[in-house]
Write an enzyme that holds these catalytic residues in place. Structure first.
Site, mmCIF file in Angstrom:
data_model
loop_
_atom_site.group_PDB
_atom_site.id
_atom_site.type_symbol
_atom_site.label_atom_id
_atom_site.label_comp_id
_atom_site.label_asym_id
_atom_site.label_seq_id
_atom_site.Cartn_x
_atom_site.Cartn_y
_atom_site.Cartn_z
ATOM 1 N N GLY A 185 0.677 -1.766 -0.064
ATOM 2 C CA GLY A 185 0.490 0.148 -0.328
ATOM 3 C C GLY A 185 1.166 1.747 0.051
ATOM 4 O O GLY A 185 0.632 2.261 -0.010
ATOM 5 N N LYS A 186 2.359 1.432 -0.091
ATOM 6 C CA LYS A 186 2.996 2.504 -0.072
ATOM 7 C C LYS A 186 3.340 3.090 -1.203
ATOM 8 O O LYS A 186 2.473 2.017 -2.403
ATOM 9 C CB LYS A 186 4.127 2.170 0.746
ATOM 10 C CG LYS A 186 4.249 1.367 2.016
ATOM 11 C CD LYS A 186 4.067 2.666 2.702
ATOM 12 C CE LYS A 186 5.010 2.468 4.326
ATOM 13 N NZ LYS A 186 4.023 0.904 5.300
ATOM 14 N N ASN A 187 3.326 4.307 -1.250
ATOM 15 C CA ASN A 187 3.157 4.879 -2.786
ATOM 16 C C ASN A 187 4.444 4.598 -3.540
ATOM 17 O O ASN A 187 4.048 4.138 -4.552
ATOM 18 C CB ASN A 187 4.498 6.358 -2.783
ATOM 19 C CG ASN A 187 2.965 7.207 -1.213
ATOM 20 O OD1 ASN A 187 2.648 6.676 -0.355
ATOM 21 N ND2 ASN A 187 2.893 8.462 -1.910
#
Length: 380
Positions: A185-187
């Site tokens: 879910g991180k950038n």
């Protein structure tokens, strides 16, 4: 309309023609452990961050723990960090044998309050670990000045900050070392777990390479007692595909954040503040308001996902009872934990979807205000 908190499937469809061959190539080569894609990604991510060295590891947590260990910080030592953060930050310190010392957050940026750091320094303090929370970097000039004055190391927790900038400089380039997370879910997210350490110190980079790989440079020759914290080759291949898209994706997040800010500006709630030194990448879009829990239920009923980052401060978690902190020790962090809610944000979130979320928030806030108005009149 159904709006997820983050839409990883949409992102995959965007890059499917790039990422599928990259993953297949790893399977065809069979270099699954520390294969060529790991080496190439390390080189590319180091260049992206503007540092000399990058070491791929299996998670953001491992990146931070290996940094602490690589600098020989352990039992009897203290590392100052933010009270307002995810527990992985403090676990990296305590699981290396050191003691985390917490500092309250800045009321505007939610990052560590640099004006309170010096009061937390003791003769046992070895380092400061600022957290670049929600995608906005901490005030690194102030933190580094304190570190120089007291001869301390600075470790950046950049788990939520891939691509963020401080006065034009990239996250991961302003401390002695930095830890990144590539949680999906991180950038910049992998298709599993992953992380990396960045540093300009060749000796530290080499030590972390040893530590992540069971203490060996050559198979079966173990120079130190290490760990199995290697970045998976398939994940590195995915990250290599994604890295060239990161700046555009971060720009998409900023556009969504700007639209949120405009649509929510006249409501009695607090939207994010971007410091004048920061280029915020909005890993999360966090607002503060009363009746937070009721808002989340209302959003859920309208098909809108939301999140809490983070509902229980670290110093009030049973896992850290031994630190001896009590309710009231970090009043800003504690107050915000009762009010924060994260709205959906991801690069593919278009204006129509942002408007739908904002209208749902507006309807809830105005309805609650109307309910409370007779109470206010009666009190007068």
């Amino acid at each position: 309309m159904e709006i997820p908190f983050v839409d990883l499937r949409s992102q995959y469809r965007q890059i499917q023609q790039e990422v599928d061959p990259a993953v297949l190539a790893v399977m065809q080569r069979g270099d699954f452990i520390l294969g060529g894609a790991v080496t190439e990604f390390e080189r590319e991510f180091a260049a992206y961050c503007g540092v000399a060295h990058c070491v791929g590891v299996d998670s953001g947590y491992s990146a931070l723990e290996l940094i602490v260990r690589a600098y020989d910080i352990g039992p009897g030592d203290e590392v100052i960090t933010a009270a307002n953060t995810f527990i992985a930050t403090t676990l990296a310190i305590s699981n290396a044998g050191a003691t985390p010392v917490l500092v309250d957050c800045d009321p505007l940026t939610y990052n560590i309050d640099a004006t309170q750091i010096e009061a937390a320094i003791t003769p046992r303090t070895k380092a400061i670990m600022p957290v670049h929370l929600y995608g906005q970097m901490a005030d690194m000039d102030a933190i580094r000045a304190i570190a120089r004055k007291h001869n301390l190391l600075v470790f950046e927790d950049a788990a939520q900050a891939s691509g963020a900038r401080y006065k034009g400089r990239m996250a991961g380039s302003l401390g002695d070392a930095a830890g990144f997370s590539f949680y999906p879910g991180k950038n910049l997210g992998a298709y599993g777990d992953g992380g990396a350490v960045t540093t300009n110190d060749p000796a530290i980079a080499e030590k972390i390479r040893l530590l992540r790989n069971i203490g060996q440079k050559v198979k079966y020759y173990h120079e130190v007692k290490g760990f199995n914290n290697r970045l998976d080759t398939i994940q590195a291949a995915v990250l290599r595909v994604k890295l060239p898209h990161l700046n555009d994706w971060n720009a998409g997040r900023r556009r969504a954040a700007a639209t949120y800010a405009a649509l929510l500006a006249d409501l009695p709630l607090v939207t994010p503040t971007t410091a004048d030194y920061a280029e915020h990448i909005f890993h999360l879009y966090v607002i503060r308001m009363a009746d937070r829990d009721a808002l989340m239920e209302e959003l859920k009923g309208k098909g809108i996902a939301s999140g809490l980052h983070y509902p229980i401060p670290i110093h009030l978690q049973p896992a850290y009872a031994e630190l001896g902190y009590r309710r009231g020790d970090f009043p800003v962090t504690e107050a915000y934990a009762e009010e924060i809610v994260s709205l959906p944000i991801f690069p593919e979130l278009d204006d129509e979807k942002v408007a739908y979320v904002a209208e749902a928030v507006r309807a809830f806030v105005l309805a609650r205000a109307a309910e409370k108005m007779p109470e206010a009149v009666a009190a007068d």
